[in-house]
Design an enzyme around this catalytic site. Structure first.
Site, short mmCIF file in Angstrom:
data_model
loop_
_atom_site.label_atom_id
_atom_site.label_comp_id
_atom_site.label_asym_id
_atom_site.label_seq_id
_atom_site.Cartn_x
_atom_site.Cartn_y
_atom_site.Cartn_z
N HIS A 273 0.96 -1.56 -0.03
CA HIS A 273 -0.22 0.42 -0.11
C HIS A 273 0.78 1.38 0.12
CE1 HIS A 273 -3.54 -2.09 0.49
NE2 HIS A 273 -3.10 -2.82 1.24
N ASP B 49 2.83 5.94 -5.73
CA ASP B 49 1.57 6.11 -6.63
C ASP B 49 1.74 7.71 -7.48
OD1 ASP B 49 1.54 5.96 -10.00
OD2 ASP B 49 1.37 3.51 -9.16
N ARG C 119 -1.56 7.65 -9.64
CA ARG C 119 -2.13 7.08 -9.65
C ARG C 119 -3.02 7.55 -8.50
NH1 ARG C 119 -3.06 4.46 -4.50
NH2 ARG C 119 -4.66 2.15 -4.90
N GLU D 237 -18.39 -10.32 -2.65
CA GLU D 237 -19.68 -11.57 -2.92
C GLU D 237 -20.16 -11.67 -1.51
OE1 GLU D 237 -16.05 -11.65 -6.18
OE2 GLU D 237 -16.29 -11.40 -3.30
N GLU E 21 -9.73 0.44 -7.60
CA GLU E 21 -8.77 0.50 -8.15
C GLU E 21 -8.10 -1.18 -8.20
OE1 GLU E 21 -5.38 -0.75 -8.61
OE2 GLU E 21 -4.24 0.48 -7.59
N GLU F 29 -3.79 -10.74 -11.57
CA GLU F 29 -4.92 -11.15 -10.09
C GLU F 29 -6.10 -10.94 -10.58
OE1 GLU F 29 -3.96 -6.77 -7.86
OE2 GLU F 29 -1.65 -7.58 -7.50
N HIS G 44 3.80 2.12 -10.48
CA HIS G 44 4.34 0.90 -9.64
C HIS G 44 3.55 0.20 -10.58
CE1 HIS G 44 -0.35 0.58 -8.67
NE2 HIS G 44 0.01 -0.28 -8.47
#
Length: 340
Positions: free
Chosen positions: A15, A21, A24, A99, A116, A125, A265
């Site tokens: 993090h 970053d 971002r 979920e 993000e 991922e 990143h």
């Protein structure tokens, strides 16, 4: 395996990397705070909230209610961040997978989903699956996704740091080491930051999607075949893959991971060519290739990435094609005559 994914995100250094970053951070900050009219009095769902900073942005932009969903133990840090910024009346941090999340009884669906979720070469991922699940279950029909559009680009490139650097390391020739290193790196995608001058082409669109309507099934496999004409002479040593995402709003914000943009990143994903496939190419030389990006059957959060070089003499070229092959020169000349 799923538990390991969330446990990895409890490492605060990950993090730290994302928070530092600046492209971002600035993209999300600008996309949210410069479009306050979209967030004013709205209900927002932050999928994979992490430290909670994007939820805080949404609250500061005027959101009425923000559900900050975070499955890892980082949710405890998000609670502290929201408390320290006096936003507890707006942001509700909920520790669970999206979920497993349920809206309160009789609660209305959300107006905006913020997340993000992007990984290396965009889809690594597999977090996008969770975002699309949230869209289908919780987003109003006229709701918004932040970001909303995504584009993956690919370009042939040189890799001087991998191919040229080792020819002379402080006066020592290391060619054999470099050859073995390249062999090792050619078995899997390399995450690295290329210099703009390393690109042999500005890049072509490998894949585009709108998050308002793309389905999870469409993400199972992505195939792309193209012929591109080199825009500058150089040695073709690999393929560079990067992505851009676009946020909605009148003040449209683009977050780009291109070698031509400030470093992020994510850097870029490079597929290194075997040494015997590398060629010195002149400007306008055609390169024909096919890319296949397919979910790993043993780990749905990862993709297998394959690049195949094809014979440019046999493949169909785009029209017009600026390459130096006779058929393309003749076609381009014919099209110009028709325009006059």
């Amino acid at each position: 395996m799923e538990t390991n994914y969330f446990t990895e995100y409890e490492n605060l250094e990950i993090h730290e990397l994302m928070l530092k970053d600046r492209p971002r951070q600035e993209a999300y900050y600008n996309a949210i705070l410069r479009n306050r009219e979209l967030f004013k009095d709205k209900i927002v769902l932050d999928v994979g909230a992490g430290t909670g900073i994007l939820s805080a942005f949404c609250a500061n932009a005027g959101a009425r209610l923000v559900y900050a969903i975070e499955a890892s133990n980082l949710a405890a840090i998000a609670v502290e961040l929201i408390h320290d910024n006096n936003l507890t009346s707006i942001v509700k941090v909920i520790k669970c997978k999206v979920e497993e999340f349920e809206l309160p009884t009789n609660a209305e669906k959300v107006d905006i989903i913020v997340s993000e979720w992007m990984g290396f070469y965009l889809l690594h991922e597999g977090m996008l699956d969770s975002v699309l699940f949230a869209r289908d279950k919780f987003l109003k029909p006229d709701g918004l996704m932040f970001p909303t559009e995504c584009t993956i680009f690919v370009a042939p490139c040189s890799l001087p740091s991998l191919f040229d650097y080792y020819s002379n390391v402080d006066g020592v020739k290391m060619d054999k080491f470099a050859r073995k290193l390249r062999l090792q790196k050619s078995t899997r995608p390399e995450i690295t930051q290329l210099k703009p001058n390393d690109l042999l082409h500005e890049g072509v669109v490998f894949h585009w999607m709108n998050l308002m309507d793309v389905s999870v099934d469409e993400l199972a496999e992505i195939q792309f075949k193209e012929v591109v004409a080199i825009q500058k002479a150089g040695k073709h040593q690999g393929f560079c893959i990067w992505f851009d995402v676009l946020f909605p709003g009148d003040d449209s914000v683009v977050l780009s991971t291109s070698p031509l943009s400030p470093e992020t990143h994510w850097k870029q994903c490079v597929v290194v060519l075997p040494e015997d496939s590398c060629e010195n190419l002149e400007e306008k030389s055609p390169i024909a290739f096919q890319i296949n990006m397919k979910r790993n059957p043993n780990d749905v959060r990862k993709y297998n990435l394959e690049v195949e070089l094809l014979d440019a003499n046999l493949e169909e070229h785009p029209v017009p094609c600026p390459c130096h092959m006779t058929k393309c020169i003749l076609t381009e000349a014919h099209l110009k005559m028709m325009d006059t």
